[in-house]
Design a protein around this motif. Structure first.
Motif, PDB file in Angstrom:
ATOM      1  N   PRO A  58       0.805  -1.214   0.000  1.00  0.00           N
ATOM      2  CA  PRO A  58       0.000   0.000   0.000  1.00  0.00           C
ATOM      3  C   PRO A  58       0.843   1.272   0.000  1.00  0.00           C
ATOM      4  O   PRO A  58       1.967   1.281   0.499  1.00  0.00           O
ATOM      5  N   ASN A  69       1.351   5.179   1.322  1.00  0.00           N
ATOM      6  CA  ASN A  69       1.185   5.781   2.639  1.00  0.00           C
ATOM      7  C   ASN A  69       1.287   7.296   2.472  1.00  0.00           C
ATOM      8  O   ASN A  69       2.241   7.796   1.896  1.00  0.00           O
ATOM      9  N   SER A 112       1.358  10.638   4.822  1.00  0.00           N
ATOM     10  CA  SER A 112       1.337  11.185   6.175  1.00  0.00           C
ATOM     11  C   SER A 112       1.374  12.695   6.064  1.00  0.00           C
ATOM     12  O   SER A 112       2.074  13.257   5.221  1.00  0.00           O
ATOM     13  N   SER A 132      -1.904   9.764   9.269  1.00  0.00           N
ATOM     14  CA  SER A 132      -1.146   8.793   8.511  1.00  0.00           C
ATOM     15  C   SER A 132      -2.153   7.849   7.879  1.00  0.00           C
ATOM     16  O   SER A 132      -2.881   7.156   8.572  1.00  0.00           O
ATOM     17  N   THR A 175      -3.145   4.933   5.006  1.00  0.00           N
ATOM     18  CA  THR A 175      -2.640   3.893   4.133  1.00  0.00           C
ATOM     19  C   THR A 175      -3.726   3.502   3.142  1.00  0.00           C
ATOM     20  O   THR A 175      -4.847   3.237   3.542  1.00  0.00           O
ATOM     21  N   GLU A 182      -4.734   0.893   0.173  1.00  0.00           N
ATOM     22  CA  GLU A 182      -4.416  -0.323  -0.570  1.00  0.00           C
ATOM     23  C   GLU A 182      -4.528  -0.031  -2.058  1.00  0.00           C
ATOM     24  O   GLU A 182      -5.335   0.776  -2.484  1.00  0.00           O
ATOM     25  N   LYS A 231      -6.644   1.881   5.779  1.00  0.00           N
ATOM     26  CA  LYS A 231      -6.295   2.071   7.181  1.00  0.00           C
ATOM     27  C   LYS A 231      -6.116   3.547   7.414  1.00  0.00           C
ATOM     28  O   LYS A 231      -5.592   4.242   6.565  1.00  0.00           O
TER      29      LYS A 231
END
Ligand SMILES: *[C@@H]1O[C@H](CO)[C@@H](O)[C@H](O)[C@H]1NC(C)=O
Ligand SMILES: *[C@@H]1O[C@H](CO)[C@@H](O)[C@H](O)[C@H]1NC(C)=O
Ligand SMILES: *[C@@H]1O[C@H](CO)[C@@H](O)[C@H](O)[C@H]1NC(C)=O
Ligand SMILES: *[C@@H]1O[C@H](CO)[C@@H](O)[C@H](O)[C@H]1NC(C)=O
Ligand SMILES: *[C@@H]1O[C@H](CO)[C@@H](O)[C@H](O)[C@H]1NC(C)=O
Ligand SMILES: *[C@@H]1O[C@H](CO)[C@@H](O)[C@H](O)[C@H]1NC(C)=O
Length: 204
Positions: free
Chosen positions: A53, A55, A57, A88, A90, A92, A99
């Motif tokens: 995935p 990310n 942030s 943060s 995430t 997919e 997430k």
């Protein structure tokens, strides 16, 4: 530098809504809901690994104090205080599960930040930021909802991708000259004190 992966992703990030931290001071001055200072993104980093995935942030700050609604006893206004969060997120690849993690950094805020996005791909993408305040005091619900979209483009306000051989990931960040990244919020829903003065005929 083009990153070939196209992602269809929906991101959602919610930061902690701490209802117990009630604002202790009331606005005694005139109510304020407009104009608003821009939100500031002081930090944004996208990591796109070869596999797995992506990310994102980021750190976002809303510097505005606005009036939620009238406070009957003190003849003032209950404020919605400035708020800030570290997120943060995430995403997919494809339509997989997502997430989200956001950490509230300010006190006395009733706010909840959300970050959503579609087709997240480093060369060019848009994130939608949403901030919702909602509290019930003196038997009256008071809320304000703000929205601010932000478009990011590599080479314009994001740095060119950097490849890290060790982690096999591309990273992109805000360009220093675009930091903090300012985005103007718009109030999109309101209950409580909601009066916005009509625009003047100021043609500056
Ligand atoms: C996403 O990146 C941030 C900052 O680099 C890091 O703190 C966080 O743990 C990462 N999240 C995941 C799920 O890898
Ligand atoms: C949020 O991120 C900033 C750096 O961007 C850091 O200084 C601060 O400590 C972080 N706050 C929390 C609660 O993690
Ligand atoms: C960025 O993406 C938008 C929407 O996908 C598109 O309309 C626009 O032309 C793109 N800009 C560049 C420079 O690729
Ligand atoms: C705020 O909370 C009240 C009461 O819980 C609810 O009726 C209202 O729909 C909420 N407003 C928003 C914008 O979510
Ligand atoms: C970032 O750069 C893109 C491309 O020039 C532009 O469309 C977008 O408005 C910029 N974002 C901000 C917040 O200035
Ligand atoms: C990058 O990593 C690979 C192994 O993962 C290694 O074979 C290669 O030499 C590395 N390249 C550089 C420039 O470090």
């Amino acid at each position: 530098m083009r990153q070939p992966t196209r992602l269809v992703a929906a991101l959602a990030a919610v930061f902690l809504f701490c209802q117990t931290q009630l604002a202790s001071a009331y606005d005694t001055a005139l109510p304020h809901i407009w104009p608003l200072d821009p939100w500031k993104i002081s930090n944004l980093k996208i990591t796109v690994p070869t596999f797995g995935p992506i990310n994102i942030s980021l750190a976002i700050e809303n510097p505005n104090t606005v009036s939620a609604g009238p406070e009957p006893q003190n003849n003032g206004y209950l404020p919605f205080a400035p708020s800030a969060a570290n997120c943060s997120v995430t995403a997919e690849r494809g339509a997989g599960p997502m997430k989200a993690e956001c950490v509230e950094t300010s006190q006395f805020s009733y706010g909840v930040f959300r970050v959503t996005g579609n087709n997240i791909s480093p060369p060019n993408f848009t994130l939608a930021f949403n901030l919702e305040y909602n509290v019930t005091r003196w038997n009256s619900p008071m809320w304000k909802v703000y929205d601010a979209p932000a478009t990011f483009e590599v080479g314009k306000n994001l740095t060119l991708g950097k490849y890290d051989n060790a982690t096999r990931a591309w990273t992109y960040e805000l360009r220093p000259e675009n930091t903090p990244f300012e985005i103007p919020p718009a109030m999109t829903d309101c209950h409580g004190y909601c009066y916005i003065p009509p625009p003047t005929n100021d043609t500056r």
